[in-house]
Motif scaffolding. Structure first.
Motif: not given
Length: 475
Positions: A471-475
């Motif tokens: 999820a952090a990589s898609r923020e």
């Protein structure tokens, strides 16, 4: 279509009542149409309402709750053979004529019509069948009900009162064994893993015995040091040791006429084993620091999760005490050995911890519960359902509400069609969550709104599905 209630336990045991009014109130108040003088029953405890041939049971805000087949209910459509418990009373619901089979046509001389003028019914309790805990008149009435009676007599209604939940074959065997041993005064040893419900079984034995109106006293032998446990069991005289400022009665003295339950008996120190053996053999003991012999009429039920025979062989447990305790053994099955009871137990705990609401359990959550091995048995299942009801985001328990240990077992299902289904469901959840987080630019509140769920619940899903880094990589 008509119906009737057979009273299997309680003050009006052995009586049968026809339910033929639109609303039948059950309670201990004289104004109730089915008046039962049960001190644990509320004045207006519950009601059976009839609408278009459907019989609906409703709890009327009773103090001790209304149970159907061991599950607490506020409202429940009754089915033929359902067992209703209110206070100390147990009623069997029987309905006539289903699929051409006359299930309730025999209304003998013991059958009474529930008065419509709110006056209590006549008649008194009949004799008791001590062999199985069912009133003889009720057993004879049940005999006329056909095939369903065999199932009920084999398990669910052999005990007048108990708090155990389950209707699997292993539990029916437990119920039958308890019903046979309860009327006697013999010592009982209950074996089983931690969390299987050994104390509930002990209470069931006491509640279905002639000692039911006398005390039931439970002592955990593993929680106290040897001197303190000796005082706890047998009491002490004033000045017997430092801090003994007054005489104190022990549990054996308090339980006189009733039952004492010694949990974790395998942890008992050797010196106390000798004292317990004397109390069992001669029904007498002395308080710590005392010289007067005290006689006591106490039934002993002990429980252990150890192999006591191995402890005897190793010299940790007295062989003569082992023989004295092992008169009759009741073995409580592990939860993994009775997986058929998991849905019933889960529903029971969901109702208990639902804060006034009956949370529904999704198919995926039930599949996860069945897949887990439950090393902590029923106690662990209870904590898992409490966890799910407290942290869940809705009135429906889903798989992601369950503890991580349960979810990990579900994710590790063997290959096959069922496993493929679960993997597909998990993958779809991951994709939907990650897409929502990406669309909202990493704003979890906005992502939760897109998904139609609570933001706190979204954070838990991300943690349980191990999506934090993705999820952090898609923020």
């Amino acid at each position: 279509m008509s119906a009737k209630l057979v009273v299997l336990a309680g003050p009006r045991c052995g009586e049968t009542f026809i339910v033929d009014s639109l609303s039948t109130t059950i309670g201990r108040d004289a104004s109730s149409q089915l008046n039962i003088p049960d001190h644990l029953m509320s004045r207006r405890h519950c009601t059976v309402e009839v609408t278009g041939g459907t019989y609906t049971l409703r709890d009327l805000g009773s103090s001790n709750g209304t149970y159907v087949n061991g599950i607490p209910v506020r409202e429940r459509v009754l089915a033929h053979g359902d067992r209703i418990r209110a206070g100390d009373s147990v009623l069997l619901f029987l309905q006539q004529a289903e699929a051409g089979v006359d299930r309730g046509a025999v209304f003998d001389d013991r059958t009474q019509r529930i008065p419509r003028d709110n006056s209590p019914g006549d008649g008194g309790p009949a004799g008791t069948n001590a062999a199985n805990g069912i009133d003889q008149a009720a057993a004879e009435t049940l005999d006329s009900q056909g095939a369903i009676v065999n199932e009920l007599l084999a398990g669910r209604v052999t005990l007048q009162a108990h708090d155990m939940v389950g209707d699997s074959a292993p539990m029916r065997a437990v119920y039958e064994r308890i019903s046979k041993v309860a009327p006697s005064d013999c010592t009982v040893l209950i074996c089983g893993e931690t969390g299987t419900g050994k104390e509930l079984a002990a209470r069931a034995i006491h509640q279905n015995s002639p000692r039911a109106r006398r005390p039931f006293v439970a002592v955990n032998c593993a929680t106290l040091t040897e001197p303190l446990l000796e005082s706890e069991l047998f009491g002490h005289e004033r000045g017997a040791f430092t801090g003994a400022v007054a005489m104190k009665k022990g549990k054996f003295e308090i339980a006189d006429g009733g039952t004492i339950f010694l949990d974790e008996i395998g942890e008992l120190a050797p010196a106390l084993q000798a004292k317990l053996l004397r109390a069992l053999q001669f029904h007498e003991f002395e308080r710590v620091g005392g010289t007067r012999t005290i006689k006591g009429d106490v039934r002993v039920i002990a429980a252990t999760n150890q192999e006591l025979q191995a402890a005897v062989a190793a010299g940790r447990f007295r062989q003569d005490l082992w023989y004295r305790l092992n008169v009759v053994t009741v073995t409580m099955p592990a939860l993994r050995a009775r997986r058929a009871d998991i849905p019933m137990l889960a529903s029971y705990f969901a109702a208990r911890y639902g804060r006034g609401r009956q949370a529904q359990i999704s198919r995926e959550a039930l599949d996860a519960l069945r897949a887990y091995d439950w090393p902590g048995n029923v106690r662990e299942l209870e904590h898992a359902i409490e966890h799910a009801t407290v942290l869940g985001g809705s009135d429906r328990i889903v798989a992601d509400d369950l503890p991580e240990a349960v979810l990990d077992a579900s994710a590790a299902l063997p290959s096959g069609t069922e496993a493929a289904y679960h993997r597909a469901v998990l993958e779809t959840k991951r994709r939907l969550i990650l897409d929502a987080i990406e669309k909202s630019g990493g704003n979890y509140t906005a992502a939760a709104k897109l998904l139609g769920i609570n933001p706190t619940y979204l954070h838990r899903l991300v943690n349980n599905l191990q999506l934090r880094d993705m999820a952090a990589s898609r923020e």
